[in-house]
Write an enzyme that holds these catalytic residues in place. Sequence first.
Site, PDB file in Angstrom:
ATOM      1  CG  ASP A  25      -1.746  -1.188   1.414  1.00 17.45           C
ATOM      2  OD1 ASP A  25      -1.266  -2.305   1.147  1.00 17.45           O
ATOM      3  OD2 ASP A  25      -2.899  -1.039   1.847  1.00 17.45           O
TER       4      ASP A  25
ATOM      5  CG  HIS B   2      -3.366   3.830   1.692  1.00 19.18           C
ATOM      6  ND1 HIS B   2      -4.663   3.888   1.242  1.00 19.18           N
ATOM      7  CD2 HIS B   2      -3.231   2.598   2.267  1.00 19.18           C
ATOM      8  CE1 HIS B   2      -5.291   2.770   1.544  1.00 19.18           C
ATOM      9  NE2 HIS B   2      -4.442   1.952   2.158  1.00 19.18           N
TER      10      HIS B   2
ATOM     11  CG  ASP C 257      -5.509  -0.385  -0.529  1.00 28.33           C
ATOM     12  OD1 ASP C 257      -6.357  -0.694  -1.390  1.00 28.33           O
ATOM     13  OD2 ASP C 257      -5.701  -0.562   0.677  1.00 28.33           O
TER      14      ASP C 257
ATOM     15  NE  ARG D  11      -7.433   4.478   5.456  1.00 28.97           N
ATOM     16  CZ  ARG D  11      -8.392   4.733   6.339  1.00 28.97           C
ATOM     17  NH1 ARG D  11      -8.401   5.884   6.983  1.00 28.97           N
ATOM     18  NH2 ARG D  11      -9.333   3.853   6.599  1.00 28.97           N
TER      19      ARG D  11
ATOM     20  CG  ASN E 147      -9.350  -2.534   0.481  1.00 30.47           C
ATOM     21  OD1 ASN E 147      -8.120  -2.607   0.452  1.00 30.47           O
ATOM     22  ND2 ASN E 147      -9.991  -1.901   1.448  1.00 30.47           N
TER      23      ASN E 147
ATOM     24  CG  HIS F 231      -4.816  -5.034  -1.683  1.00 30.20           C
ATOM     25  ND1 HIS F 231      -3.786  -4.166  -1.444  1.00 30.20           N
ATOM     26  CD2 HIS F 231      -5.789  -4.711  -0.791  1.00 30.20           C
ATOM     27  CE1 HIS F 231      -4.106  -3.342  -0.471  1.00 30.20           C
ATOM     28  NE2 HIS F 231      -5.324  -3.655  -0.050  1.00 30.20           N
TER      29      HIS F 231
ATOM     30  CG  HIS G 216      -5.993  -5.718   2.984  1.00 28.24           C
ATOM     31  ND1 HIS G 216      -6.724  -4.603   2.639  1.00 28.24           N
ATOM     32  CD2 HIS G 216      -6.883  -6.610   3.516  1.00 28.24           C
ATOM     33  CE1 HIS G 216      -7.997  -4.801   2.949  1.00 28.24           C
ATOM     34  NE2 HIS G 216      -8.115  -6.007   3.482  1.00 28.24           N
TER      35      HIS G 216
END
Length: 465
Positions: free
Chosen positions: A208, A210, A237, A241, A269, A318, A393
């Site tokens: 991730d 993000h 991801d 955020r 996701n 993921h 994840h």
Amino acid sequence: VAASKRAANIIHLIYSLFLKKDYENAIKYYSEALEVNPTNAVYYSNRSLAYLRTECYGYALADATKALEIDKNYIKGYYRRATSNMALGKFKAALKDYETVVRVRPNDKDAKMKYQECNKIVKRKAFERAIASDEIKKSVVDSLDIESMTIEDDYEGPQLEDGKVTLKFMKEMMDWFKDQKKLHRKCAYQVHISEIVLMTEKITICGDTHGQYYDLLNIFQLNGLPSETNPYLFNGDFVDRGSFSLEVIVTLFGFKLLYPDHFYLLRGNHETDNMNQMYGFEGEIKAKYTAQMFQLFSEVFQWLPLAQCINSKVLVMHGGLFSEDGVTLEDLRKIERNRQPPDSGPMCDLLWSDPQPQNGRSVSKRGVSCQFGPDVTERFLEQNKLDFVVRSHEVKAEGYEVTHSGKCITVFSAPNYCDQMGNKGAYIHLRGSDLKPEFHQFTAVPHPNVKPMAYANTLMQMGMM
């Protein structure tokens, strides 16, 4: 008396843990307090908050519900349950609890704001369902006339060369983004629309990111830019955020166009509409470009692969493995991925599931998919003649974690996640015929003064009651 005193000491300790944002230990000690006093609604509600902060939304929902079973008049229980349902995309259930809070506390401005925001989402969802038809949905691309878009004379930023991504363009664009400048919309559209067994002797796997663009630049600084001799796989991801998600995803798409056979992107996701609406990516794209641009991102995300098999030895996804045994690689190839993910089934599991230390399967802490044990991993690998799986994840303190006797590896590449978790980031090198993993850790680097979740839906920003 002794038990009550012990519980009071635990609660005092938990308060200090919340101040330190040490939510994992807060959960541990609230669990101890509940062993002493299992009918305390406040303890369940507060543990629910700790679960919310660690994104264990399924557990948070269960605790909030338990608090209300103990005391149906405990108003914070309704608030916590509404927040949990919002995080899970269960907007109607959340609205019902927000209505209860507002009815009991009509002067609570924060509760009223969250109720109004949730009500807007419920109405918008109903409207979208009402106007939906069985006709084939037209692509955003069909409505674009990119050739007629003009690049103004005063634009001094990077441009594609004859409509093609080059290494020169990528380097200029990364520097342009680093200075918080916006790529011209024509170039951004061009990056979108120019375009499962991988064979390699070396690859770097990142987890991730993000929206933490400056940490992504640091990965490339530490490990080298992608190239034909330095291939990468980013494991979902990419967005949400962090408040530089646009810069992250356009950079990743650019390298995919530059090195289509040496740069790989898997769906996470958070490459989904529900997550993007709540956790910032949709708001960020609308703020920096247009709603149409977000719709184009949504289309592209739906075409991202869900898994990657490397040298017929390692499967990368993921989330994780499946709610039922018997899933084969051929089953994965047959998944219709060009859609928003369902609430259950292999596609959902690939994006959402998590490993657990004990054998078997259990209810997911997230409220979606499942948790799977070492025996599940062993059976899946044996059936599909694989050596191990790599997934992402989950935040890990060291940036990675090896579980299930070395057969399930987690990698997470967003250090100091959301500017508050204090975790390291990591990436993995797989090399040679055996693809033995080598782990490389790194720490967060400074970024401009734009807080995480700056573009998120107000219901998901950190000011939880």
